[in-house]
Design an enzyme around this catalytic site. Sequence first.
Site, PDB file in Angstrom:
ATOM      1  N   GLY A  30       7.300   6.332  -3.962  1.00 38.87           N
ATOM      2  CA  GLY A  30       5.742   6.721  -4.064  1.00 38.87           C
ATOM      3  C   GLY A  30       5.875   8.445  -4.546  1.00 38.87           C
ATOM      4  O   GLY A  30       7.019   8.805  -4.763  1.00 38.87           O
ATOM      5  N   GLY A  85       6.938   8.810   2.108  1.00 34.97           N
ATOM      6  CA  GLY A  85       5.263   9.097   2.034  1.00 34.97           C
ATOM      7  C   GLY A  85       4.908   8.190   2.939  1.00 34.97           C
ATOM      8  O   GLY A  85       5.235   6.997   3.550  1.00 34.97           O
ATOM      9  N   ALA A  86       3.452   8.072   3.037  1.00 34.05           N
ATOM     10  CA  ALA A  86       2.625   7.161   3.696  1.00 34.05           C
ATOM     11  C   ALA A  86       1.047   6.916   3.002  1.00 34.05           C
ATOM     12  O   ALA A  86       0.699   8.242   2.379  1.00 34.05           O
ATOM     13  CB  ALA A  86       2.340   7.366   4.985  1.00 34.05           C
ATOM     14  N   LYS A  97       1.756   2.321   5.344  1.00 31.79           N
ATOM     15  CA  LYS A  97       2.687   2.393   3.976  1.00 31.79           C
ATOM     16  C   LYS A  97       2.553   0.740   3.191  1.00 31.79           C
ATOM     17  O   LYS A  97       2.058  -0.166   3.385  1.00 31.79           O
ATOM     18  CB  LYS A  97       4.057   2.468   4.395  1.00 31.79           C
ATOM     19  CG  LYS A  97       4.346   4.135   5.087  1.00 31.79           C
ATOM     20  CD  LYS A  97       5.660   4.191   5.273  1.00 31.79           C
ATOM     21  CE  LYS A  97       6.619   3.960   4.015  1.00 31.79           C
ATOM     22  NZ  LYS A  97       6.306   4.579   2.765  1.00 31.79           N
ATOM     23  N   GLY A  98       3.045   1.189   2.027  1.00 27.16           N
ATOM     24  CA  GLY A  98       3.156  -0.036   1.221  1.00 27.16           C
ATOM     25  C   GLY A  98       1.920   0.017  -0.023  1.00 27.16           C
ATOM     26  O   GLY A  98       2.025  -0.956  -0.742  1.00 27.16           O
ATOM     27  N   GLY A  99       1.445   1.196  -0.198  1.00 25.83           N
ATOM     28  CA  GLY A  99       0.501   1.360  -1.360  1.00 25.83           C
ATOM     29  C   GLY A  99       1.257   1.139  -2.582  1.00 25.83           C
ATOM     30  O   GLY A  99       0.610   0.535  -3.674  1.00 25.83           O
ATOM     31  N   GLY A 100       2.566   1.559  -2.549  1.00 25.55           N
ATOM     32  CA  GLY A 100       3.381   1.302  -3.940  1.00 25.55           C
ATOM     33  C   GLY A 100       4.172   0.065  -3.916  1.00 25.55           C
ATOM     34  O   GLY A 100       5.095  -0.156  -4.621  1.00 25.55           O
ATOM     35  N   GLU A 106      11.314  -0.147   2.373  1.00 22.62           N
ATOM     36  CA  GLU A 106      10.929   1.054   3.307  1.00 22.62           C
ATOM     37  C   GLU A 106      11.196   0.916   4.749  1.00 22.62           C
ATOM     38  O   GLU A 106      11.820   1.765   5.397  1.00 22.62           O
ATOM     39  CB  GLU A 106       9.594   1.683   2.950  1.00 22.62           C
ATOM     40  CG  GLU A 106       9.663   2.169   1.382  1.00 22.62           C
ATOM     41  CD  GLU A 106       7.899   2.618   1.246  1.00 22.62           C
ATOM     42  OE1 GLU A 106       7.907   3.129   0.088  1.00 22.62           O
ATOM     43  OE2 GLU A 106       7.284   1.868   1.707  1.00 22.62           O
ATOM     44  N   LYS A 124      -4.372  12.213   3.847  1.00 24.15           N
ATOM     45  CA  LYS A 124      -3.758  10.882   4.648  1.00 24.15           C
ATOM     46  C   LYS A 124      -3.795  10.837   6.124  1.00 24.15           C
ATOM     47  O   LYS A 124      -3.822   9.919   6.765  1.00 24.15           O
ATOM     48  CB  LYS A 124      -2.178  10.981   4.263  1.00 24.15           C
ATOM     49  CG  LYS A 124      -1.940  10.991   2.897  1.00 24.15           C
ATOM     50  CD  LYS A 124      -2.202   9.797   2.090  1.00 24.15           C
ATOM     51  CE  LYS A 124      -1.980   9.736   0.777  1.00 24.15           C
ATOM     52  NZ  LYS A 124      -0.248   9.476   0.305  1.00 24.15           N
TER      53      LYS A 124
HETATM   54  C1  5RP Z   1       5.275   2.968  -1.252  1.00 23.53           C
HETATM   55  C2  5RP Z   1       4.684   3.781   0.034  1.00 23.53           C
HETATM   56  C3  5RP Z   1       4.152   5.416  -0.457  1.00 23.53           C
HETATM   57  O1  5RP Z   1       5.084   6.036   0.345  1.00 23.53           O
HETATM   58  C4  5RP Z   1       2.846   5.363  -0.231  1.00 23.53           C
HETATM   59  O2  5RP Z   1       1.955   4.639  -0.827  1.00 23.53           O
HETATM   60  C5  5RP Z   1       2.553   6.879  -0.462  1.00 23.53           C
HETATM   61  O3  5RP Z   1       2.573   6.865  -1.702  1.00 23.53           O
HETATM   62  P1  5RP Z   1       2.220   8.604  -2.510  1.00 23.53           P
HETATM   63  O4  5RP Z   1       3.321   9.482  -1.915  1.00 23.53           O
HETATM   64  O5  5RP Z   1       2.079   8.377  -3.854  1.00 23.53           O
HETATM   65  O6  5RP Z   1       0.676   8.880  -1.944  1.00 23.53           O
HETATM   66  O7  5RP Z   1       4.555   3.227   1.143  1.00 23.53           O
HETATM   67  O8  5RP Z   1       5.219   1.694  -0.597  1.00 23.53           O
END
Ligand code: 5RP
Length: 226
Positions: A30, A85-86, A97-100, A106, A124
């Site tokens: 992320g 990240g989160a 988590k897991g947006g990416g 992870e 966040k």
């Molecule tokens: C990826 C994640 C990332 O850590 C989460 O989506 C935060 O991303 P970013 O630092 O771009 O805000 O969990 O699976």
Amino acid sequence: MKDLKNEKTLAAKEAVKYLSNGQIVGLGSGSSAYIAIAEIGELVKNGLNIKGVPTSEKTRELAESLNIPLLKIEEVDAIDITIDGADEFTTDLQLIKGGGSFLLKEKVVAALSKQEIIITDSTKKVEFLGKFTVPIEVIPYAQNYVLAEIQKLSGTGKIRLVDDEPLITEQGNVLIDGDFGLIQDPALLAEQLIKIVGVVEHGLFINIATTVIMGVDDATEVFLKK
Ligand code: 5RP
């Protein structure tokens, strides 16, 4: 307007201060984690002796491009410290988590880690998790069953799409983004989700983070596990 990249950078710079020679370091995924990895690359260039364990192919490629020595997950039985990240966190250090889409690796890396340091910008921090949907990694064969089970938990789910096609994770699964409204009891929901047949993992990280470092304006705020 807030400069979120600056907030992430401040958090990343603070997080890498926790690193020391000889450590095995989990490398998150992320945009925030990538800033930390760039910082780690600089430290390695200047003599820091660590070995990284990547949480995604993208992270592996970035770390390799910065000459950060890497280990495969099957080569380690413990990780000293992970920086990741989160998408959301509460001040008692529960996360989404897991947006990416990398939540499974992870979570494996986090499970092996003695310290899990989460770096974020100031958007966040939430009182209750759940405005951001909960990513749920599911074997494709079970996706309709899991969607129906999510409804029984008073939620709704959507298969995550990329270019109108289901996103396929690095492990060959699909992701369901589950909307449960504001989550009053994340630990209970985490238990309910993992019991659904076909669910491989979900993005509720319960009692996993040890530290959250949040950039806020020109400073950082640190939240510790109680
Ligand atoms: C990826 C994640 C990332 O850590 C989460 O989506 C935060 O991303 P970013 O630092 O771009 O805000 O969990 O699976």
